[in-house]
Design a protein around this motif. Structure first.
Motif, mmCIF file in Angstrom:
data_model
loop_
_atom_site.group_PDB
_atom_site.id
_atom_site.type_symbol
_atom_site.label_atom_id
_atom_site.label_comp_id
_atom_site.label_asym_id
_atom_site.label_seq_id
_atom_site.Cartn_x
_atom_site.Cartn_y
_atom_site.Cartn_z
ATOM 1 N N THR A 95 0.911 -1.121 0.011
ATOM 2 C CA THR A 95 0.045 -0.012 -0.017
ATOM 3 C C THR A 95 1.009 1.198 -0.187
ATOM 4 O OG1 THR A 95 -0.186 0.111 2.311
ATOM 5 C CG2 THR A 95 -1.969 -1.091 1.344
ATOM 6 N N GLU A 124 1.237 5.380 0.979
ATOM 7 C CA GLU A 124 0.834 6.720 1.978
ATOM 8 C C GLU A 124 2.057 7.762 1.543
ATOM 9 O OE1 GLU A 124 -0.340 6.303 5.792
ATOM 10 O OE2 GLU A 124 -2.140 4.913 5.131
ATOM 11 N N ASP A 183 3.125 11.696 0.005
ATOM 12 C CA ASP A 183 2.987 13.314 -0.590
ATOM 13 C C ASP A 183 3.168 13.215 -1.952
ATOM 14 O OD1 ASP A 183 2.196 14.178 2.049
ATOM 15 O OD2 ASP A 183 4.271 13.777 2.443
ATOM 16 N N ASP A 213 -3.600 4.458 -10.889
ATOM 17 C CA ASP A 213 -4.087 4.349 -9.680
ATOM 18 C C ASP A 213 -3.717 5.243 -8.777
ATOM 19 O OD1 ASP A 213 -5.619 3.223 -7.694
ATOM 20 O OD2 ASP A 213 -4.251 1.636 -7.285
ATOM 21 N N ILE A 214 -2.443 5.543 -8.561
ATOM 22 C CA ILE A 214 -1.818 6.328 -7.641
ATOM 23 C C ILE A 214 -2.232 7.747 -7.984
ATOM 24 C CG2 ILE A 214 0.267 7.250 -6.812
ATOM 25 C CD1 ILE A 214 1.877 4.494 -6.959
ATOM 26 N N SER A 215 -1.997 8.178 -9.108
ATOM 27 C CA SER A 215 -2.360 9.333 -9.588
ATOM 28 C C SER A 215 -3.579 10.158 -9.192
ATOM 29 C CB SER A 215 -1.743 9.858 -11.051
ATOM 30 O OG SER A 215 -2.773 8.994 -11.770
ATOM 31 N N GLU A 216 -4.553 9.126 -8.877
ATOM 32 C CA GLU A 216 -6.005 9.678 -8.599
ATOM 33 C C GLU A 216 -5.937 10.395 -7.134
ATOM 34 O OE1 GLU A 216 -8.500 6.595 -8.853
ATOM 35 O OE2 GLU A 216 -8.413 6.081 -10.827
ATOM 36 N N SER A 217 -4.926 10.068 -6.318
ATOM 37 C CA SER A 217 -5.006 10.798 -4.967
ATOM 38 C C SER A 217 -3.552 11.607 -4.431
ATOM 39 C CB SER A 217 -5.393 9.742 -4.185
ATOM 40 O OG SER A 217 -4.402 8.500 -4.046
ATOM 41 N N ILE A 218 -2.526 11.041 -5.340
ATOM 42 C CA ILE A 218 -1.103 11.322 -5.200
ATOM 43 C C ILE A 218 -0.614 12.069 -6.243
ATOM 44 C CG2 ILE A 218 1.109 10.955 -4.108
ATOM 45 C CD1 ILE A 218 -0.055 8.611 -2.742
#
Length: 269
Positions: free
Chosen positions: A41, A43, A45, A65-70
């Motif tokens: 997983t 977490e 910045d 997938d990651i770029s949706e939130s980071i």
């Protein structure tokens, strides 16, 4: 502040970036294959992508997938374009050597196309790859037939005009700023790759070449990229883009890991 380096190999360059970031913030390597298989997983910045070709497909899925939130440097779309020589050519056609992609096994049709567009010598290369691997200079129809007749070779090939260049230049660009450029002088091959033993020296770009490079980088949408430039007698060309550029040679002229760390940290401010 925590930064993840998305890479399936801890190459010397990746380790240098890691050690530089480690001086300033929390940093971890992320294996794209393990994320793809659900073993990790994340977490963070910021994600710094150093996806190599070996796991490109898995890396692209993970980045999307990651770029949706980071936030990520570079984006999945940019990596997919720059890792594919033909997609790069479509973006930069106006400033690149004449080229075409072929899946055809019709040798006569390929010969006709070469004769109609640029003639011999020409260059045949895979659309994916680096370090000069699989790149062939073809001097005649006979040589072309020999290459395309090999049953163990893939049918998909990128065929490109051969440019008799005066200078082969690698330009390193960060955040739309040129941080270094070097000339690569072939030593053991007609190819000017540093990995093949080419000699290097720092090179001062003209304003015209700088503008061509920076305009090309904007079209590619790249935050970190190496651009290969051919300077010939009559014209300058963008040959290729390198989205996970190696920089051991460039380290003779500029501290690349330090510049990359500066870019990443400034990005988060």
């Amino acid at each position: 502040m925590k930064i993840g380096i998305l890479a399936h190999k801890k190459t010397p360059e990746n380790l240098m970036i890691f050690e530089e970031l480690k001086k300033r913030c929390s940093v971890e390597f992320i294996d794209p294959l393990e994320v793809f298989l659900g073993y990790e997983t994340y977490e963070f910045d910021l994600i710094l992508s150093r996806i190599e070709r070996d796991f490109l497909k898995e890396g692209i899925y993970v980045l999307n997938d990651i770029s949706e939130s980071i936030p990520v440097i570079n984006s999945a779309e940019t990596i997919q374009t720059c890792q594919n020589k033909y997609l790069t050519y479509l973006k930069l056609k106006k400033v690149s050597p004449k080229s075409f992609l072929t899946y055809s096994k019709d040798i006569s049709g390929i010969i006709e196309k070469i004769n109609g567009i640029f003639g011999y010598p020409c260059v045949v290369k895979p659309i994916y790859g680096g370090y000069g691997d699989g790149v062939l200079k073809i001097n005649s129809e006979t040589e072309l037939i020999e290459v395309f007749d090999k049953k163990d070779e893939q049918s998909e090939r990128f065929v490109q005009e051969f440019i008799p260049y005066i200078h082969d230049i690698r330009v390193f660009v960060l955040n739309n700023e040129i941080i270094g450029s070097m000339e690569r002088i072939p030593k053991n091959s007609w190819k000017a790759n540093y990995s093949l033993g080419a000699e290097i020296k720092e090179f001062k770009l003209s304003n015209e070449v700088e503008e061509m490079v920076l305009n090309s980088v904007k079209k590619l949408g790249a935050g970190i990229v190496g651009i290969d430039v051919l300077i010939s007698k009559d014209k300058n060309y963008i040959l290729e883009s390198n989205i996970t550029p190696q920089f051991r040679g460039m380290m003779n002229f500029v501290n690349v890991p330090e510049k990359i760390a500066d870019y990443c940290l400034n990005y988060l401010k």
